[in-house]
Design a protein around this motif. Sequence first.
Motif, mmCIF file in Angstrom:
data_model
loop_
_atom_site.group_PDB
_atom_site.id
_atom_site.type_symbol
_atom_site.label_atom_id
_atom_site.label_comp_id
_atom_site.label_asym_id
_atom_site.label_seq_id
_atom_site.Cartn_x
_atom_site.Cartn_y
_atom_site.Cartn_z
ATOM 1 N N ILE A 18 7.705 6.115 -0.840
ATOM 2 C CA ILE A 18 8.258 5.731 -2.172
ATOM 3 C C ILE A 18 7.193 6.166 -3.287
ATOM 4 O O ILE A 18 6.054 6.275 -2.976
ATOM 5 N N LEU A 19 7.867 6.479 -4.211
ATOM 6 C CA LEU A 19 6.866 7.416 -5.472
ATOM 7 C C LEU A 19 6.431 6.299 -6.190
ATOM 8 O O LEU A 19 7.019 5.422 -6.749
ATOM 9 N N ALA A 108 0.074 10.515 -9.448
ATOM 10 C CA ALA A 108 1.421 10.189 -8.986
ATOM 11 C C ALA A 108 1.337 10.507 -7.410
ATOM 12 O O ALA A 108 0.631 11.425 -7.039
ATOM 13 N N GLY A 109 1.994 9.663 -6.641
ATOM 14 C CA GLY A 109 1.955 10.069 -5.258
ATOM 15 C C GLY A 109 2.947 9.205 -4.410
ATOM 16 O O GLY A 109 3.456 8.423 -4.856
ATOM 17 N N GLU A 114 4.309 0.302 4.214
ATOM 18 C CA GLU A 114 2.836 -0.380 4.767
ATOM 19 C C GLU A 114 1.658 -0.251 3.764
ATOM 20 O O GLU A 114 0.680 -0.905 3.566
ATOM 21 N N ASP A 115 1.611 1.029 3.010
ATOM 22 C CA ASP A 115 0.622 1.271 2.121
ATOM 23 C C ASP A 115 0.636 0.412 0.790
ATOM 24 O O ASP A 115 -0.310 -0.102 0.314
ATOM 25 N N LEU A 121 -4.610 -1.275 -2.209
ATOM 26 C CA LEU A 121 -4.101 -0.479 -3.583
ATOM 27 C C LEU A 121 -3.690 -1.518 -4.529
ATOM 28 O O LEU A 121 -3.072 -2.530 -4.337
ATOM 29 N N SER A 122 -4.313 -1.085 -5.940
ATOM 30 C CA SER A 122 -3.936 -2.349 -6.917
ATOM 31 C C SER A 122 -2.623 -1.870 -7.678
ATOM 32 O O SER A 122 -2.541 -0.989 -8.380
ATOM 33 N N LEU A 123 -1.854 -2.948 -7.154
ATOM 34 C CA LEU A 123 -0.298 -2.840 -7.681
ATOM 35 C C LEU A 123 0.004 -3.672 -8.933
ATOM 36 O O LEU A 123 -0.702 -4.878 -9.171
ATOM 37 N N SER A 124 0.740 -3.293 -9.636
ATOM 38 C CA SER A 124 1.537 -4.172 -10.577
ATOM 39 C C SER A 124 2.194 -5.169 -10.030
ATOM 40 O O SER A 124 2.613 -5.083 -8.777
ATOM 41 N N GLN A 125 2.249 -6.371 -10.548
ATOM 42 C CA GLN A 125 3.308 -7.109 -10.082
ATOM 43 C C GLN A 125 4.504 -6.937 -9.974
ATOM 44 O O GLN A 125 4.923 -6.267 -10.539
#
Length: 143
Positions: A18-19, A108-109, A114-115, A121-125
């Motif tokens: 997923i990008l 970008a990656g 699972e990542d 990994l600091s993810l947005s809500q």
Amino acid sequence: MPYPIPATIAVVLHNNRILLVRRANPPDAGYWGFPGGKINNGETIEGAAVRELFEETGIQGEALHIITAVDAFDRDDNNILKEHFVLIAVLCRWISGNAVAADDALEAGWFALEDINETSLSLSQDVAKVARMGITLASEAAL
């Protein structure tokens, strides 16, 4: 009181990944999320998703399905609402290009699911939830 701002996010799956982009601007500056941004006047939801995808990553995509909508709030240091975005998640098919951060993306990656679920990994809500919804929709559509 600010009115909600319609925006899109592009959920792109390619090679079982997923990008994501690390955002440079509020809301969620510094956090990882989907490429996206405001819908321009007269622009379709799908058109905005494909345009923002290209502007932020250089990826050419095709909008396939609307997945869901989520809220994103930008608050000041006193927790006062500055902006409220309604993010419309659009499942997109990768057509071409390599992910390179541009526009308001710091990085970008491509990430495995699972990542995305890892706390490191600091993810947005709602990123992990929307990613799972996109994967389910893509597998049902056999993309």
